[in-house]
Scaffold this motif. Structure first.
Motif, PDB file in Angstrom:
ATOM      1  N   VAL A 229       0.868  -1.100  -0.135  1.00 24.38           N
ATOM      2  CA  VAL A 229       0.153   0.092   0.142  1.00 24.38           C
ATOM      3  C   VAL A 229       0.944   1.090   0.067  1.00 24.38           C
ATOM      4  O   VAL A 229       1.939   1.241   0.731  1.00 24.38           O
ATOM      5  N   VAL A 230       0.613   2.047  -0.892  1.00 19.80           N
ATOM      6  CA  VAL A 230       1.388   3.360  -0.972  1.00 19.80           C
ATOM      7  C   VAL A 230       0.588   4.554  -0.264  1.00 19.80           C
ATOM      8  O   VAL A 230      -0.631   4.732  -0.468  1.00 19.80           O
ATOM      9  N   LEU A 231       1.280   5.077   0.676  1.00 26.48           N
ATOM     10  CA  LEU A 231       0.280   6.332   1.423  1.00 26.48           C
ATOM     11  C   LEU A 231       1.177   7.687   0.838  1.00 26.48           C
ATOM     12  O   LEU A 231       2.568   7.948   0.733  1.00 26.48           O
ATOM     13  N   GLY A 232       0.347   8.491   0.720  1.00 32.99           N
ATOM     14  CA  GLY A 232       0.838   9.922   0.267  1.00 32.99           C
ATOM     15  C   GLY A 232       0.175  11.147   0.692  1.00 32.99           C
ATOM     16  O   GLY A 232      -0.963  10.882   1.508  1.00 32.99           O
ATOM     17  N   GLY A 233       0.335  12.236   0.253  1.00 32.63           N
ATOM     18  CA  GLY A 233      -0.212  13.176   0.749  1.00 32.63           C
ATOM     19  C   GLY A 233       0.380  14.158   1.730  1.00 32.63           C
ATOM     20  O   GLY A 233       1.605  13.700   2.168  1.00 32.63           O
ATOM     21  N   GLY A 234       0.132  15.283   2.040  1.00 33.20           N
ATOM     22  CA  GLY A 234       1.130  16.217   2.844  1.00 33.20           C
ATOM     23  C   GLY A 234       1.230  15.675   4.475  1.00 33.20           C
ATOM     24  O   GLY A 234       2.232  15.886   5.045  1.00 33.20           O
ATOM     25  N   ASN A 235       0.315  14.768   4.862  1.00 33.97           N
ATOM     26  CA  ASN A 235       0.677  14.493   6.358  1.00 33.97           C
ATOM     27  C   ASN A 235       0.929  13.169   6.292  1.00 33.97           C
ATOM     28  O   ASN A 235       1.141  12.515   7.576  1.00 33.97           O
ATOM     29  N   ALA A 236       1.202  12.625   5.243  1.00 36.28           N
ATOM     30  CA  ALA A 236       1.780  11.000   5.645  1.00 36.28           C
ATOM     31  C   ALA A 236       3.222  10.964   5.924  1.00 36.28           C
ATOM     32  O   ALA A 236       3.263   9.952   6.661  1.00 36.28           O
ATOM     33  N   LYS A 237       3.767  11.973   5.764  1.00 38.77           N
ATOM     34  CA  LYS A 237       5.076  11.838   6.279  1.00 38.77           C
ATOM     35  C   LYS A 237       5.391  12.157   7.714  1.00 38.77           C
ATOM     36  O   LYS A 237       6.290  11.694   8.258  1.00 38.77           O
ATOM     37  N   LYS A 238       4.189  12.444   8.273  1.00 35.48           N
ATOM     38  CA  LYS A 238       4.205  12.726   9.831  1.00 35.48           C
ATOM     39  C   LYS A 238       3.997  11.277  10.613  1.00 35.48           C
ATOM     40  O   LYS A 238       4.106  11.212  11.784  1.00 35.48           O
TER      41      LYS A 238
ATOM     42  N   ASN B 114       2.221  12.005  -4.850  1.00 31.52           N
ATOM     43  CA  ASN B 114       0.912  12.138  -5.056  1.00 31.52           C
ATOM     44  C   ASN B 114       0.957  12.036  -6.826  1.00 31.52           C
ATOM     45  O   ASN B 114      -0.040  11.464  -7.201  1.00 31.52           O
ATOM     46  N   ASP B 115       2.038  12.242  -7.490  1.00 29.16           N
ATOM     47  CA  ASP B 115       2.056  12.043  -9.037  1.00 29.16           C
ATOM     48  C   ASP B 115       1.677  10.595  -9.224  1.00 29.16           C
ATOM     49  O   ASP B 115       1.623  10.151 -10.135  1.00 29.16           O
ATOM     50  N   CYS B 116       2.721   9.876  -8.412  1.00 27.36           N
ATOM     51  CA  CYS B 116       2.640   8.320  -8.487  1.00 27.36           C
ATOM     52  C   CYS B 116       1.378   7.814  -8.458  1.00 27.36           C
ATOM     53  O   CYS B 116       0.917   6.818  -9.101  1.00 27.36           O
ATOM     54  N   ALA B 117       0.615   8.412  -7.584  1.00 25.36           N
ATOM     55  CA  ALA B 117      -0.821   7.824  -7.537  1.00 25.36           C
ATOM     56  C   ALA B 117      -1.675   8.098  -8.563  1.00 25.36           C
ATOM     57  O   ALA B 117      -2.421   7.127  -8.926  1.00 25.36           O
TER      58      ALA B 117
END
Length: 71
Positions: A21-30, A43-46
């Protein structure tokens, strides 16, 4: 909030049984820790992955059921 995200990722993984599962978005790195089957992505990969998914040829339902045709 992280516990809720990880719960949803666990449920998604169990239901769909993907390789990862790939997680993305501004808060994912938190997120401090990710499940072994999850990774951070851009997000571009999504968007590229979603377009590839929808462009894939459809597989007739009978092929999913096997030779006997039973569900």
């Amino acid at each position: 909030m992280a516990a809720v995200v990880l719960d949803v990722v666990d449920r998604l993984f169990a239901a769909l049984q993907p390789d990862y599962v790939v997680l993305g978005g501004g808060n994912a790195k938190k997120l401090k820790q990710l499940p072994r089957y999850a990774r951070l992505g851009d997000n571009d990969c999504a968007f590229a992955g979603a377009f590839r998914l929808w462009d894939a040829p459809a597989v007739p339902a009978a092929e999913h059921r096997g030779a006997g045709g039973a569900a």
